[in-house]
Design a protein around this motif. Structure first.
Motif, PDB file in Angstrom:
ATOM      1  N   ASP A 488       0.870  -1.170   0.000  1.00 43.32           N
ATOM      2  CA  ASP A 488       0.000   0.000   0.000  1.00 43.32           C
ATOM      3  C   ASP A 488       0.910   1.224   0.000  1.00 43.32           C
ATOM      4  N   ASP A 489       1.086   1.816  -1.171  1.00 41.66           N
ATOM      5  CA  ASP A 489       2.040   2.921  -1.308  1.00 41.66           C
ATOM      6  C   ASP A 489       1.646   4.122  -0.469  1.00 41.66           C
ATOM      7  N   GLU A 490       0.345   4.346  -0.331  1.00 38.72           N
ATOM      8  CA  GLU A 490      -0.119   5.538   0.391  1.00 38.72           C
ATOM      9  C   GLU A 490       0.206   5.452   1.876  1.00 38.72           C
ATOM     10  N   LEU A 491      -0.002   4.240   2.463  1.00 44.19           N
ATOM     11  CA  LEU A 491       0.218   4.076   3.897  1.00 44.19           C
ATOM     12  C   LEU A 491       1.540   3.383   4.214  1.00 44.19           C
ATOM     13  N   GLY A 492       2.193   2.859   3.207  1.00 41.96           N
ATOM     14  CA  GLY A 492       3.478   2.200   3.420  1.00 41.96           C
ATOM     15  C   GLY A 492       3.369   0.830   4.040  1.00 41.96           C
ATOM     16  N   TRP A 493       2.235   0.158   3.859  1.00 48.09           N
ATOM     17  CA  TRP A 493       2.036  -1.161   4.457  1.00 48.09           C
ATOM     18  C   TRP A 493       2.447  -2.257   3.492  1.00 48.09           C
ATOM     19  N   VAL A 516      -5.916 -11.363   4.057  1.00 45.80           N
ATOM     20  CA  VAL A 516      -4.885 -10.383   3.743  1.00 45.80           C
ATOM     21  C   VAL A 516      -4.352  -9.822   5.051  1.00 45.80           C
ATOM     22  N   TYR A 517      -3.070 -10.056   5.294  1.00 44.60           N
ATOM     23  CA  TYR A 517      -2.450  -9.676   6.552  1.00 44.60           C
ATOM     24  C   TYR A 517      -1.512  -8.498   6.353  1.00 44.60           C
ATOM     25  N   ARG A 518      -1.557  -7.590   7.305  1.00 44.27           N
ATOM     26  CA  ARG A 518      -0.592  -6.495   7.333  1.00 44.27           C
ATOM     27  C   ARG A 518       0.609  -6.961   8.141  1.00 44.27           C
ATOM     28  N   ARG A 519       1.798  -6.794   7.570  1.00 47.83           N
ATOM     29  CA  ARG A 519       3.015  -7.209   8.269  1.00 47.83           C
ATOM     30  C   ARG A 519       3.516  -6.061   9.150  1.00 47.83           C
ATOM     31  N   ILE A 520       3.625  -6.325  10.432  1.00 47.12           N
ATOM     32  CA  ILE A 520       4.183  -5.378  11.398  1.00 47.12           C
ATOM     33  C   ILE A 520       5.363  -6.057  12.060  1.00 47.12           C
TER      34      ILE A 520
END
Length: 816
Positions: A488-493, A516-520
């Motif tokens: 996600d280019d806008e949020l940097g995710w 769909v997982y966000r990697r933290i």
């Protein structure tokens, strides 16, 4: 807590019952009667004697059947013609003579005498000398260090039971017995084994040493778990122990894994979860060490199971494709033998039949006369195998126990007689698979994996955005396959897509579902979910009709978009809604979380002063059970609980709450219990142990936060109930605070032994309620930790002991 190491105690089998520095225990001496009882039980357990309830009592100071039987068998003598002196302590030389007579009865051949005399040989009585040296030469009873035997030293309880276990093993080396299992359990459940702590690391080393002593090829497999908390941990590394017995006949044939996890939660020795399984794993490895097999056997003790199946996930990720193909499956043993359980169960991650599961069910019929229940469960290490396409099955008891993950999960909660059938059934399956007559089974086992690899997802498996990947997969009992990463280019995710086939809404079709997982950092958190419905070949209108049939009429937003699934927790406890949309140009159903503005909703309130029977005409099955259960917890003379409320916040981890009706007076309280989390559709308690713990905890709040305990005029609303200035003199809460908090409180991470569990560490008023719950449902404290002291605190109040007795009697808890 006993400070005893596994190698120095039971498992290494090399230094049994030495009273020196290498073997220590709690120092409690064993009486003559206790030794007689234990010896008698050992003979019965070993099948060497029959229950002898004889009326002929040779002594005037005891009528114990064990003493009478052992006397008539020539094992025991009295301290005079008519006296046995049952309460007297036993010396080491007396114990040696009795043990030697038991050895002869069990027909264990003595070894040829050898070696130098003990340095204190002159102190050994003539009548004991032959037995002392015979037992030494057998390796059964050794000295106390520095070449001495110390004949006059008192025998401890732990030493006495260990001696009898060792003798029983010499007589029946391949047998699983209650006494042997109990001793192994005590050795494993000696201290907390929280991953990364010295306790966990020592346990792994000692398990490995025991396995090597039995002739296995052992690998200690360290691994990192990067999300580990700090505090008592000295390392972010834990260790799996892999003990392998190669096939005698076909080195390129099948592989069978038998596993358990040896780690525990920080504040507990984890007797049920999972020293019970680890002890049985060790007993199976010992009993099966000499078996002839055409199947490679791998006995594996995993670590960091409590932190998201980290150890088993690491192990299975390193398996080669060839190994995966040849592995028949994994039998995971996790939580067996709780004293209040009724049976053992056999479970798979998706509830589907499996080869190993079917074999275990057949073995259960052979061992117990009854076929165990089958079920579904993904929350243990067998799940890691299933993720890699390897069949996994879980053997566990049929109920959780109120002690789970708490200080009170100690060896006393395990009944070896209830745990033993689990091990015996697993042993039957291992022997059958190991037999050359059985033939290869891996291909057949793998063929029984569900052909569509689909998991059925129901409301009882709630899925939420923000869930960690491991938690979600354990909850639904399945894992997706990685498909792609996008950004996600806008949020940097970074967003990682995992896809699995799933069945939704009771439909028969297996539909690809994108998680769909966000990697933290190194963790994955669910960001969104959508179901690919294009394969159904339906128009949006036709799909809408199917959703309406399954979920009811759609709701229309201001934008004109429609979604299915009500926006009320009492009608939609899964707290999910669905919209028809598109992804990459194809039709999908997108998950839309329900957003609530209130923390739960009240469904129906009941006046506690009225009996449950008086509400019969107004209650459904769940409400009737709720009222009957709460009246078994709260004594009728209670002054402060005014209403019991059927309530819900949807399916969640919050099962109940206790709240004052008026915070300015604190004279009346409502206890709310979640209808959906705590009850099945038929109105029965869905998890009596977890629900009971919640109910007792909430009543603990009513007992400790009412106006007799807290001065409402001095209470600062912003501090909740954590302002000690509001605690009244003479109140439970003030006494508890003054004893345990006035000098400051350490965090749970730094000092887990200060709390009965992690939740108790959240605040003083939660601590006292949670500890009250453990006081009611657990056993009496025997240690010296702050958690022990907190539980002991309540025994200083006769009225609270009366409440404890009321609850324990109503729920058939055994007497202490």
């Amino acid at each position: 807590m006993r400070k005893k190491r596994l190698c120095a105690g039971l498992l290494a089998l090399q230094l049994v019952c030495s009273a020196g520095a290498a073997y220590t225990d709690n120092g409690v001496t064993m009486t003559r009667l206790q030794y007689a009882d234990a010896a008698y039980e050992m003979l019965l357990d070993a099948g060497a004697a029959e229950d002898a309830q004889t009326a002929d009592r040779p002594f005037t100071d005891t009528d114990a059947a064990s003493v009478s039987a052992l006397y008539h068998w020539g094992i025991l003598k009295g301290t005079s013609d008519k006296a046995f002196s049952p309460a007297d302590s036993l010396t080491r030389e007396e114990a040696a003579v009795i043990l030697d007579r038991l050895r002869a009865l069990l027909q264990v051949t003595p070894a040829k005498a050898s070696g130098e005399p003990y340095r204190d040989d002159a102190a050994i009585s003539d009548w004991a000398s032959g037995s002392v040296y015979a037992l030494r030469d057998l390796g059964l009873m050794l000295g106390t260090g520095e070449g001495k035997f110390s004949p006059a030293d008192k025998l401890t309880d732990r030493q006495g039971k260990t001696l009898l276990t060792r003798l029983q093993r010499l007589a029946r080396p391949a047998a699983l017995t209650r006494l042997s299992y109990e001793n192994t359990l005590d050795s494993v459940a000696d201290e907390s084994r929280w991953s990364g702590t010295p306790g966990e690391q020592a346990a792994a080393k000692e398990i490995a040493a025991a396995m090597r002593g039995w002739g296995y090829e052992v690998t200690e497999q360290p691994f990192d778990f990067t999300d580990a908390p700090q505090g008592k941990q000295i390392s972010k590394q834990a260790t799996n122990v892999i003990a392998v017995k190669k096939a005698n006949r076909d080195p390129n044939g099948d592989i069978l894994v038998i596993s358990a996890h040896h780690d525990s939660m920080p504040s507990t020795v984890g007797a049920d979860d999972n020293a019970s399984g680890t002890a049985m794993l060790l007993e199976l490895a010992r009993a099966l060490k000499d078996i002839e097999t055409d199947t490679e056997l791998r006995f594996i003790s995993f670590s960091a199971e409590e932190q998201g199946l980290k150890g088993s996930t690491y192990y299975t990720a390193l398996l080669s494709d060839a190994e995966k193909t040849h592995i028949v499956g994994d039998i995971q043993i996790d939580m067996i033998g709780h004293y209040m359980s009724d049976t053992t169960t056999v479970k798979t991650t998706d509830g589907a039949p499996s080869l190993l599961g079917n074999m275990l069910l057949a073995a259960s019929k052979k061992v117990t006369g009854n076929t165990w229940p089958a079920g579904i469960e993904g929350a243990s290490d067998h799940m890691a195998f299933q993720r890699e396409g390897i069949p996994g099955v879980l053997v566990e008891q049929d109920r959780l126990g109120t002690e789970n993950h708490k200080w009170s999960d100690r060896p006393a909660v395990i009944d070896p007689a209830k745990a033993l059938p689990a091990g015996q059934a697993v042993a039957e399956v291992v022997r059958e698979i190991a037999s050359a007559e059985t033939g290869p089974l891996a291909q057949q086992s793998h063929s029984m994996l569900k052909a569509d690899s689909a998991v059925t997802i129901t409301d009882r498996m709630p899925v939420f955005t923000g869930m960690q990947k491991n938690e979600l997969e354990v909850r639904i009992g399945a894992a997706g396959a990685f498909e792609k990463t996008e950004y996600d280019d806008e949020l940097g995710w970074q967003l990682d897509h995992y896809v699995m086939n799933a069945k939704w809404f009771g439909w028969s079709e297996a539909l690809p579902t994108d998680f769909v997982y966000r990697r933290i950092d190194d963790s994955l958190w669910l960001e969104k979910l959508y179901i690919r419905t294009a394969s159904l070949g339906l128009t949006d209108e036709q799909l809408a009709a199917r959703l309406t049939a399954a979920l009811g009429q759609p709701q229309t937003e201001n934008s004109g978009s429609q979604y299915w699934g009500l926006n009320s927790m009492d009608q939609n406890p899964s707290m999910l809604r669905w919209q028809i949309s598109a992804q990459d140009g194809a039709q999908v159903l997108t998950m839309v979380p329900v957003i609530h503005t209130l923390v739960g909703v009240d469904l129906k309130a009941f006046d506690f002063s009225r009996s449950p029977a008086s509400y019969a005409a107004e209650c459904d099955a769940e409400e009737k059970t709720l009222l009957e259960t709460m009246h078994k917890i709260i004594p009728p003379e209670d002054k402060y609980v005014k209403r019991i409320i059927s309530w819900t916040d949807g399916y969640s981890a919050i099962l109940g709450m206790c709240q004052p009706q008026d915070a300015s007076t604190l004279t009346a309280f409502d206890i709310r219990i979640d209808r959906f989390d705590c009850f099945n559709e038929d109105g029965a308690l869905s998890n009596i142990d977890k629900t009971l713990a919640t109910m007792v905890h909430e009543y603990g709040h009513a007992l400790t936060l009412n106006a007799s305990q807290i001065d409402p005029s001095k209470r600062d609303d912003s501090s909740g109930f954590n302002d000690p200035a509001a605690y009244r003199d003479g109140s439970y809460l003030k006494a508890f605070y003054d004893q345990f908090y006035a000098g400051g409180a350490a965090s749970y991470i730094d000092r887990p032994e200060n709390y009965v569990d992690e939740y108790a560490s959240s605040s003083p008023f939660e601590d006292i309620a949670e500890t009250f719950m453990v006081f009611v449902t657990g056993g009496k404290p025997t240690g010296s930790t702050m958690a022990d002291q907190k539980v002991a605190f309540f025994y200083g109040y006769p009225e609270l002991q009366s409440v404890r007795s009321y609850i324990r009697t109503n729920f058939a808890f055994p007497a202490d």
